[in-house]
Enzyme design. Structure first.
Site, PDB file in Angstrom:
ATOM      1  N   GLU A  52      -0.222   4.714   4.266  1.00 58.56           N
ATOM      2  CA  GLU A  52      -1.486   4.038   4.556  1.00 58.56           C
ATOM      3  C   GLU A  52      -2.123   3.542   3.265  1.00 58.56           C
ATOM      4  OE1 GLU A  52      -6.046   5.150   5.955  1.00 58.56           O
ATOM      5  OE2 GLU A  52      -4.465   6.670   6.040  1.00 58.56           O
ATOM      6  N   ASP A  56      -2.871  -0.415   2.596  1.00 57.11           N
ATOM      7  CA  ASP A  56      -4.229  -0.917   2.367  1.00 57.11           C
ATOM      8  C   ASP A  56      -4.229  -1.954   1.244  1.00 57.11           C
ATOM      9  OD1 ASP A  56      -7.293  -0.632   2.570  1.00 57.11           O
ATOM     10  OD2 ASP A  56      -6.902  -0.165   0.467  1.00 57.11           O
ATOM     11  N   ASP A 120      -5.371   2.990  10.685  1.00 51.44           N
ATOM     12  CA  ASP A 120      -4.676   3.694   9.611  1.00 51.44           C
ATOM     13  C   ASP A 120      -3.161   3.611   9.783  1.00 51.44           C
ATOM     14  OD1 ASP A 120      -7.182   4.405   8.718  1.00 51.44           O
ATOM     15  OD2 ASP A 120      -7.136   6.405   9.620  1.00 51.44           O
ATOM     16  N   GLU A 123      -1.862   0.183   8.855  1.00 55.48           N
ATOM     17  CA  GLU A 123      -1.758   0.061   7.402  1.00 55.48           C
ATOM     18  C   GLU A 123      -0.506   0.767   6.885  1.00 55.48           C
ATOM     19  OE1 GLU A 123      -6.368  -0.362   5.844  1.00 55.48           O
ATOM     20  OE2 GLU A 123      -5.508   1.639   6.063  1.00 55.48           O
TER      21      GLU A 123
END
Length: 232
Positions: A52, A56, A120, A123
């Site tokens: 994650e 991001d 999440d 990502e």
């Protein structure tokens, strides 16, 4: 985490997910993709959380590249507002729901069907794909159609969908003060927070959201609409 045997049920599930996302399966690290879809309740040691973090950063780069090529005449301020919406948890969760990402997640506990974990996990999937392929280009078909709709919506909104910032600028310009917020937790609802916003001790907006930031944005939107309406 053990390897994903070709031809196994999990292998075919992961292939199906990539098909939904519009991503070719060439050079995909299946173990990484499987980890990206593993919730911490299923495996506390090897789960989506490290990926994650990678995803991001990749999404921010991908969004910047998208905006640079599709909106070359846009100001830096609007670039910032646009990117914050494109990589927001709200939109990423919506994209996850559109692709049915929850169908492929391994979890040992019941997860909220509208929880922030969906953003999440997406990502993390982005992180796994990027680390496998080493390029953001492969991710464009997955995100660009969604982003095009959202970018148009932001550009058509005079507040650029950032009502906290718009409200702050408005109150500073007209009243020389800043808005103040009061936030409280809620229970029994996906929107876990409620915020109230005051300008010169006057309650102008109330909003709810899954995060404090989202609740304050909702409250600020109400207040901004009220103040703009009063001078029109």
């Amino acid at each position: 985490m053990t390897g994903i045997p070709p031809g196994s049920r999990r292998y075919h599930e992961l292939q199906k997910l990539l098909q939904r996302l519009g991503i070719e399966s060439v050079n995909i690290n299946w173990n990484l993709l499987d980890q990206a879809l593993t919730h911490s309740s299923f495996d506390p040691q090897c789960n989506y959380e490290p990926l994650e973090f990678v995803g991001d950063g990749v999404l921010r780069l991908l969004a910047a590249d998208y905006l640079w090529h599709h909106y070359p005449q846009t100001s830096v301020g609007d670039y910032t507002a646009l990117r914050s919406v494109l990589v927001s948890n709200r939109l990423l969760r919506q994209i996850s729901e559109d692709y049915g990402l929850a169908d492929f997640v391994l979890a040992s506990t019941r997860l909220s069907p509208q929880g922030i974990w969906l953003a999440d996990i997406l990502e993390a999937v982005v992180g796994a794909i990027y680390l496998s392929v080493g390029s953001t280009k492969v991710l464009q078909p997955c995100f660009y159609p969604h982003w095009h709709k959202s970018a148009q919506r932001v550009l058509q909104d005079p507040a650029r969908l950032n009502y906290k910032n718009a409200l702050q600028e408005w109150t500073q310009e007209h009243y020389k003060v800043l808005p103040t917020y009061q936030t409280e937790s809620l229970s029994g609802t996906p929107e876990r927070f409620m915020a109230r916003v005051y300008v010169q001790k006057r309650l102008l907006g109330v909003g709810q959201g899954e995060s404090i930031k989202a609740a304050q944005q909702a409250a600020a939107q109400q207040a901004w609409v009220v103040l703009v309406g009063e001078v029109e």
